[in-house]
Enzyme design. Structure first.
Site, mmCIF file in Angstrom:
data_model
loop_
_atom_site.group_PDB
_atom_site.id
_atom_site.type_symbol
_atom_site.label_atom_id
_atom_site.label_comp_id
_atom_site.label_asym_id
_atom_site.label_seq_id
_atom_site.Cartn_x
_atom_site.Cartn_y
_atom_site.Cartn_z
ATOM 1 C CG ASP A 1 -2.034 -0.929 1.014
ATOM 2 O OD1 ASP A 1 -2.182 -1.642 -0.084
ATOM 3 O OD2 ASP A 1 -3.011 -1.031 1.861
ATOM 4 N NE ARG B 1 -1.220 4.330 13.572
ATOM 5 C CZ ARG B 1 -0.509 3.600 13.439
ATOM 6 N NH1 ARG B 1 0.672 3.377 13.509
ATOM 7 N NH2 ARG B 1 -1.103 2.581 12.604
ATOM 8 C CG ASP C 1 -4.226 4.623 12.517
ATOM 9 O OD1 ASP C 1 -4.200 4.953 13.977
ATOM 10 O OD2 ASP C 1 -3.833 3.467 12.249
ATOM 11 C CB SER D 1 -5.703 -5.015 7.860
ATOM 12 O OG SER D 1 -6.400 -4.614 8.802
#
Length: 412
Positions: free
Chosen positions: A20, A102, A131, A185
């Site tokens: 990705d 993050r 996110d 995922s």
């Protein structure tokens, strides 16, 4: 701030080296005509990061534009440990493993953008998840005029097939396991592994065994319990079984112990910040042990008022982290209060690890508030039980007054 695509000359991309983000890298080059700077963070996800560099070079990124940083110690010391001082859990269960990573990634991207004179930063988060919010709130808090590129909200790809076709057209290597639909995922770092999507989307169905990667099955764990000790100084764990360890090494040690004993699995349906519910499976072996241990040492070192206030603040603090407000003034204010409470949270706890559970079995501290002379049922204690009568009557005064009023009303 929004800029025209032609004005974007250089972009810092949060880059994993996976399919990705490799597609995003090439998409930035072809759509924006921009020079791409890649940033790959080692947060203890357990993957070899060398291939990320090689793949970036293959896709035309200049060697001086490739940044790979080992952030494991900083991650645990400056983000995970401050969060655990608060005993932070979101919606009573989730230990915030993805959320807490993050802000550090966003911080490093902004630092690199400043260093390299970049016009924009870019992330690979989708438009449905949390996110995107966490990354972008971090960017804007640190660099208010930065341009943010979020490909999943911009491009015209509608399916996995579209992505594969783009990759093939631009000679982006595709591993065989990426050509089909991935069964779920994942996101991983030193604190946890999260698994979401596909096979996990039906909350009525049990998580398949093959999803788990960080923990052994509790039923297959050793039949004998293992006892360990964890030492704390000012609220932070500093040693396991008497051996002093750095923050990252200590969490890695607890992860291994948790893995062996099947500790830290969580099947959760949570409320995303963007408004939808999602089902995820989280594995946080070391963090689950650490939470029990930290609450244990707090139980003898924190005053009742401080402990209860902390528990009142914790849900708000956890929600701020989950929603991406790590760099907000309110989180920093709460952190200051939490850190103040930890000044004497020092000592040792003993835990029993056994088939999926971490149980506190002992605690001691030079700053303990536990007074055996006060609580003993034996003769000779320092507590005069007769003192309780006046205490009870004073606390009962308003209740008795209310009861008398109710009785008068009943007679009318």
């Amino acid at each position: 701030m929004t800029r025209a695509k032609k004005d974007i000359k250089k972009v810092v991309l949060a880059y994993s080296g996976g399919l990705d983000t490799s597609i995003i890298l090439k998409w930035l080059q072809t759509t924006y005509g921009a020079e791409v700077v890649t940033f790959t963070a080692d947060l203890g996800q357990g993957e070899e990061l060398g291939p990320a560099r090689e793949k970036a070079l293959l896709l035309g990124v200049k060697p001086e534009n490739i940044f790979i940083e080992d952030l494991r110690e900083e991650f645990v010391r400056d983000y995970v440990f401050p969060m655990f001082r608060a005993n932070a859990v979101y919606e009573g269960l989730y230990l915030l493993g993805t959320s807490i990573a993050r802000p550090l990634i966003a911080k490093k991207q902004i630092e690199i953008a400043r260093k390299m004179g970049a016009d924009a930063v870019c992330h690979g988060a989708t438009g449905k998840g949390n996110d995107q919010v966490r990354f972008e709130l971090g960017y804007y808090a640190l660099e208010p005029d930065i341009t943010v590129i979020a490909p999943w909200r911009e491009w015209d790809f509608h399916s996995r097939t579209d992505l594969i076709a783009f990759a093939e057209a631009h000679q982006i290597p595709i591993s065989k396991d990426k050509r089909g639909e991935a069964p779920f995922s994942t996101d991983a770092n030193l604190l946890h592994t999260s698994s979401e999507g596909k096979v996990l989307e039906d909350p009525a169905q049990e998580t398949p065994d093959y999803v788990y990667s960080r923990t052994g099955h509790p039923e297959d764990a050793p039949n004998e319990p293992q006892y360990i000790t964890i030492d704390f100084e000012k609220g932070d764990a500093v040693a396991v079984d008497g051996v002093a360890l750095t923050p990252a090494a200590l969490l890695a040690k607890l992860n291994e112990l948790g893995r062996q004993h099947g500790i830290g699995r969580l099947d959760l349906v949570e409320n995303r910040f963007v408004g939808m519910k999602s089902r995820g499976m989280y594995e946080t072996p070391g963090g689950s042990i650490l939470l029990v241990a930290h609450r244990g040492i707090e139980s003898i070192t924190l005053d009742r008022g401080a402990a209860h206030l902390k528990d009142e603040l914790m849900p708000r603090y956890s929600e701020l982290i989950y929603n991406g407000f790590w760099f907000s003034p309110e989180r920093e204010m709460l952190q200051a209060a939490i850190d103040k409470s930890q000044e004497l949270v020092t000592g040792r706890v003993r835990l029993k690890l056994y088939k999926g559970s971490a149980t506190l079995v002992g605690r001691e501290s030079p700053w303990s508030l536990y007074d055996q002379d006060l609580v003993t049922f034996e003769e000779g204690g320092t507590y005069d039980q007769r003192d309780a009568e006046g205490f009870i009557k004073l606390n009962a005064l308003r209740l008795r007054t209310l009861a008398k009023r109710a009785a008068r009303g009943a007679k009318k």
